[in-house]
Write an enzyme that holds these catalytic residues in place. Structure first.
Site, PDB file in Angstrom:
ATOM      1  CD  GLU A 199      -3.014  -1.022   2.264  1.00  0.00           C
ATOM      2  OE1 GLU A 199      -2.932  -0.073   3.081  1.00  0.00           O
ATOM      3  OE2 GLU A 199      -3.885  -1.912   2.337  1.00  0.00           O
TER       4      GLU A 199
ATOM      5  CD  GLU B 263      -3.430  -5.874   4.011  1.00  0.00           C
ATOM      6  OE1 GLU B 263      -4.376  -5.143   4.375  1.00  0.00           O
ATOM      7  OE2 GLU B 263      -2.236  -5.514   4.076  1.00  0.00           O
TER       8      GLU B 263
END
Length: 817
Positions: A440, A515
């Site tokens: 991220e 995720e």
């Protein structure tokens, strides 16, 4: 679990004896130096309280230490004596300060706002003998959080910025042979690396290494296999380094043994001659016929040894446990191991555990991996940092895939050095199936800068390990820009609705859910409590950026091209108390809580990730005062159909939808709630009963036999029963612990995300409240064999006692690489 785990651990111990015998014949020694350290807190903002550091002019001359802890003459007799691993943050009280970073790290007072708690000093004496003269000496730190400066005998060795990647320093030029040597570490945790609990201190192992001047370089052994039909070619690349004061010659050989020590094959010795400070890499090949392959079901490990000799004298050797297996990632069929396609049923995990913070004894790595395997997990993502080596050893030994991740997407010399150390350290573990170059990175992930950073890191990965490939965890939906343009395996953090459109647009790029999920639950709670910070223990609540278990898993299960995914998270962890803040001090994301106690969502995943007969009713059936009110009853199962009964009366039969669950609305009355499941013509049942008041404590150790080595440990779980022997799910009694024998309690926990009770206490004063019927104590062995009696008492309850046997062996029952 107790018997099975003990067998596994003891088996590993038996298999390591051959490598221990080889070490006795070789000049290389690797000595653990975790014991007998001295520790004191310094101060990040006050040089006087930081023992004159930053005032004394220590860098003006080599070896100058002035009146600081760096000096061998410094008097540390008033400092605390302790053994490693050590995390000083888990010992600090909680602080309610309105600061995002403090909240995200679990409200422990460490970092820039708390200079008095953010620097720690460690000192240890190392005795050497005249026999060590003429050898190379080095110290290896597996992990120090964070920004560690290291000295020996007043001489500066270096600075390791990473809080997660280990480092080795050559100390040969600085030591006193036949005398004492003072190793000093200054740890500065003022600056965090993550946005979750990280701890502080020397929280992983430290090693003293002794080896010949002509030796195998750090990270200098690379083993990989090529398997065709029933033949495996094992390739061994050994990098040899010459640190004599002139030219040096020797022979490099390699051989393979099975785990019983039987030699399975060897490579022809290769002559090498190296100039001063020269290096060379010798490539050798050994053929195994009908190899026993490493797999999730049968994680068989051979031993591969590289050896440097001079005639009949062994100068150096390095033995690595190695699994022969073939990994294939296909853009249409997903992931295969040894030709068998599997779905990644993974979890993300941070590295902390109840009671001990980030300083886990090795045993806890095995304990946690075994808990995950019992749930049906087959893959572990180390989020978001390099794991400790013992975690990878547990995954190798127990059969668990690993997505191995570097801390930061960055091609600077510092971060590329960390990345290189990670790959060289971990590329021989068969459990590691994929690298992750970042997570991220929202500032660069869709830019040309991010693309260039990724290309540089991918090139380094392919250089050091061409046998694997990489992914990147992107919190983006159907976006093909920047990093996603060049990453070999596209990683999705959430945004699961974008996976099918992305695959349709880019069908040749494999996809994995890095995720997924992120249901938030509190074990044993069934309503939102915004005061205490609790959320219901069912698959019904998630943050805006995430999804429920039943939203993402059916997508993965129904699409072959999707490798599978990693749930956020396997266990609760300190920090990130989403969706609340204070009084919450840990997350709600876990399928299990911080102790490893299952929440109800555990049984959803177990239903569809295993072949076990799963039948689980929730919630509990203790609802005094709610007679006649409607209770939302969930049943998790992988049966064909389930019929529910209340006090013998049927409430209806329902067909179980695949990858889902069943629900009934039931008017509460005390008694018995029974589910009868039918699967392939068979029936089995589960019962949830209204219990009486708590009557007695029950202690359940994970293992009753522990190694008497001062390091080994076991978990003791605590529950309470009513007078009919039924577990009381609502009990919240305060339980006090005491021990008789050579052991210590190193931490306690209960899974309550809003508990501010201390994890660590003074000796003889350990206690913890139950949270919805459960708490946990972690016991560490001493060095004297014999019986340890564990006692637990609570006001108004019948006490409990259990015995743990400490035994002497030549190795820890968990085994060592």
């Amino acid at each position: 679990m107790t018997k099975g785990c003990t067998k596994i651990y003891f088996f590993i111990f038996l298999l390591t004896i051959s490598s221990e015998l080889l070490a006795q014949r070789s000049s290389r020694e690797r000595i653990n130096i975790d014991t007998d350290w001295r520790f004191a807190l310094g101060h990040a903002a006050d040089p006087v309280q930081d023992f004159n550091f930053k005032v004394a002019n220590i860098f003006s001359k080599t070896g100058k230490a002035e009146d600081t802890p760096i000096s061998p003459k410094f008097n540390d007799s008033t400092w605390r004596q302790l053994d490693l691993p050590h995390d000083w943050v888990v010992e600090l009280p909680f602080e309610n300060v309105d600061n995002f970073d403090l909240m995200a790290h679990g409200y422990r007072p460490v970092g820039g706002l708390f200079p008095e708690n953010s620097v720690g000093w460690y000192r240890r004496n190392i005795e050497l003998t005249k026999a060590d003269s003429g050898r190379r000496l080095a110290v290896t730190f597996d992990g120090v959080f964070r920004d560690a400066m290291v000295w020996i005998n007043g001489f500066y060795l270096g600075n390791n910025e990473s809080g997660y990647m280990g480092v080795t320093y050559d100390i040969t030029d600085y030591v006193n042979f036949d005398g004492n040597n003072t190793l000093v570490v200054r740890v500065d945790a003022t600056q965090a690396e993550g946005w979750f609990y990280e701890g502080a201190g020397i929280y992983r192992h430290v090693w003293l290494q002794k080896y010949d001047n002509l030796h195998i370089a750090e990270g200098g052994q690379f083993v990989y296999a090529e398997v065709k039909e029933n033949v495996a070619k094992i390739f061994i690349e050994t990098t040899v380094e010459n640190q004599t004061l002139g030219n040096a010659s020797g022979q490099v050989s390699a051989f393979i043994t099975d785990r019983d020590g039987k030699k399975m094959g060897s490579a022809k010795s290769v002559e090498v001659t190296l100039a001063l400070n020269g290096q060379t890499t010798v490539k050798q090949e050994i053929v195994l016929t009908d190899p026993r392959l490493w797999s999730l079901e049968d994680p068989y490990l051979y031993r591969v040894t590289s050896q440097v000799s001079n005639g009949s004298t062994i100068l150096d050797h390095l033995t690595t446990r190695f699994g022969v297996r073939t990994i294939l990632i296909d853009d249409k069929k997903g992931l295969s191991i040894n030709g068998k396609f599997i779905k990644v049923q993974g979890v993300n995990c941070h590295q902390d555990h109840a009671g001990v913070g980030s300083a886990l004894p090795d045993y806890l790595q095995y304990y946690r991996i075994q808990l995950l395997k019992e749930m049906g997990v087959n893959a572990y993502r180390a989020s978001h940092n390099p794991p400790t080596p013992e975690l990878l050893e547990a995954c190798d030994s127990l059969g668990m895939l690993v997505l191995d991740e570097t801390r930061l997407l960055n091609s600077s010399p510092e971060h590329m050095d960390q990345f290189e150390r990670l790959i060289k350290r971990d590329r021989n573990y068969p459990s590691v199936f994929l690298w992750c170059i970042g997570n991220e990175e929202g500032y660069v992930q869709t830019t040309s800068v991010g693309k260039r950073l990724a290309l540089t890191m991918l090139a380094k990965q392919r250089e050091l390990d061409p046998t694997r490939t990489s992914t990147y965890a992107a919190d983006l939906a159907n976006v093909f820009k920047g990093i996603n343009e060049v990453i070999p395996v596209r990683g999705f953090n959430y945004r699961e609705k974008g996976m099918v459109p992305y695959h349709n647009d880019h069908p040749t790029q494999p996809v994995i859910g890095t995720e997924m999920g992120s249901t938030v639950t509190t074990r044993g709670i069934y309503e939102v409590d915004s005061v205490k910070g609790y959320v219901p223990d069912q698959d019904i609540t998630h943050p805006w950026w995430a999804s429920l278990a039943e939203d993402w898993w059916p997508i993965a299960a129904d699409n072959d091209w999707l490798l599978g995914g990693f749930v956020w998270t396997g266990f609760d962890y300190r920090g990130e108390p989403t969706p609340f803040q204070w009084p919450n001090i840990n997350s709600h994301f876990g399928i299990m809580d911080v102790c490893g106690f299952p929440k109800n969502i555990y049984y959803y995943y177990q239903s569809w990730w295993t072949d076990k007969d799963v039948l689980h009713i929730s919630p509990h059936w203790n609802w005094a005062g709610k007679e006649g009110e409607i209770i939302d009853v969930w049943v998790n199962s992988n049966a064909d159909e389930v019929e529910l009964f209340l006090n013998g009366k049927t409430l209806g039969k329902k067909v179980m939808p695949r990858n889902s669950h069943l629900q009934w609305q039931v008017a509460y009355e005390p008694g018995s709630l029974k589910a009868i499941a039918t699967k392939n013509g068979r029936t089995y049942e589960a019962v949830m009963e209204t219990t009486g008041e708590a009557h007695q404590i029950v202690l359940t150790p994970d293992r009753n036999i522990v190694t008497a080595d001062g390091k080994d440990a076991t978990v003791v779980n605590v529950t309470v029963l009513d007078n009919r022997g039924r577990e009381v799910p609502t009990a919240n009694h305060l339980v006090a612990f005491s021990l008789e024998g050579d052991a210590s309690i190193i931490g306690v926990g209960n899974g309550d995300p809003s508990s501010h009770e201390p994890d660590k206490m003074d000796v003889g004063d350990y206690r913890r409240s139950l949270f919805n019927g459960k708490c946990q104590m972690i016991l560490q062995a001493g060095n004297d064999p014999g019986k340890v009696m564990v006692n637990a008492t609570s006001a108004g309850l019948k006490s409990a006692t259990v015995s743990i046997q400490l035994v002497k062996t030549n190795n820890n029952l968990l085994g060592k690489r």
